[in-house]
Enzyme design. Structure first.
Site, mmCIF file in Angstrom:
data_model
loop_
_atom_site.group_PDB
_atom_site.id
_atom_site.type_symbol
_atom_site.label_atom_id
_atom_site.label_comp_id
_atom_site.label_asym_id
_atom_site.label_seq_id
_atom_site.Cartn_x
_atom_site.Cartn_y
_atom_site.Cartn_z
ATOM 1 N N SER A 82 -1.287 2.314 9.830
ATOM 2 C CA SER A 82 -0.627 3.012 8.890
ATOM 3 C C SER A 82 -1.224 2.868 7.370
ATOM 4 C CB SER A 82 1.022 2.455 8.568
ATOM 5 O OG SER A 82 1.515 2.667 9.751
ATOM 6 N N HIS A 134 0.919 0.445 2.894
ATOM 7 C CA HIS A 134 0.864 1.777 2.586
ATOM 8 C C HIS A 134 0.349 2.312 1.248
ATOM 9 C CE1 HIS A 134 4.196 2.450 5.954
ATOM 10 N NE2 HIS A 134 3.121 1.818 6.120
#
Length: 221
Positions: A82, A134
């Site tokens: 991610s 992220h």
């Protein structure tokens, strides 16, 4: 295992946690989901740059993202690509700006890119999702994209200034993050970091506590 779960007094400083999570996933569904997003985001970026530039941006964003996570939430175990995928979001945003004048629906494309980035980052505040990885991946994606993507509109001093600024900021950011990662001894030095990572973080269930104790018994006992 994580410092909090295994009650390790020293903060975890394993170098492999900065890059190894990019290639690990929490199950087949997690892997397939990331692959689909990666194909959707990465196809056009790789065609516009090249496979080796794409690889540097992808891996670099992932390492940068997990450097953020390892520093600000050291007791959190994270896996998945991610951070690199959020880096591709940043690269895609830069790619949009680099070919701004060549786009027909430039404002709608910009609005869509901003909304997508905002939506994904808000999604990262859900429990059990590492939003520091992220956010860090997105930040480094912006910088790596400005260094390695071709410049369609910028030329001359603008091109050189953007390249030098982004490359310097990448180097400075990694130096600061790695220095703090290895030298900081207080895992709670950032009291507000938990609100970036997760707005609501429910306590673990009984089953999760038993699993954590079992893992710690095997690895740290």
């Amino acid at each position: 295992c994580a410092a909090a779960a295994c009650k390790i007094r020293k903060p975890p400083r394993q170098a492999e946690r900065l890059f190894l999570p990019i290639f690990l996933h929490a199950g087949v569904i997690h892997l397939i989901f990331n692959i689909l997003i990666q194909i959707s985001l990465g196809k056009e970026i790789e065609q516009a740059s090249s496979w080796w530039r794409f690889s540097i941006m992808y891996i670099g964003s992932g390492i940068g993202g997990f450097s953020f996570a390892a520093l600000f939430v050291p007791d959190q175990v994270s896996v998945g690509a991610s951070a690199s995928i959020y880096g591709l979001l940043g690269v895609d945003f830069v790619h949009l700006l680099h070919r701004w004048k060549a786009l027909r629906d430039r404002w709608s494309a910009l609005s869509c890119a901003i909304f997508s980035a905002f939506l994904y980052l808000v999604f990262g505040t859900l429990p059990w999702i590492d939003n520091w990885a992220h956010s860090g991946g997105f930040f480094f994606g912006l910088l790596f994209g400005n260094v390695f993507l071709p410049f369609y509109e910028w030329a001359g001093w603008k091109r050189h200034l953007g390249f030098i600024f982004s490359a310097a900021l990448i180097g400075i950011s990694f130096i600061v993050l790695l220095t703090l990662f290895y030298e900081n001894t207080d895992p709670e030095f950032c009291s507000w970091c938990k609100f970036i990572k997760s707005v609501v973080f429910p306590p673990p269930t009984t089953l999760e506590q038993e699993v954590a104790r079992g893992v710690c018994g095997e690895r740290c006992g």
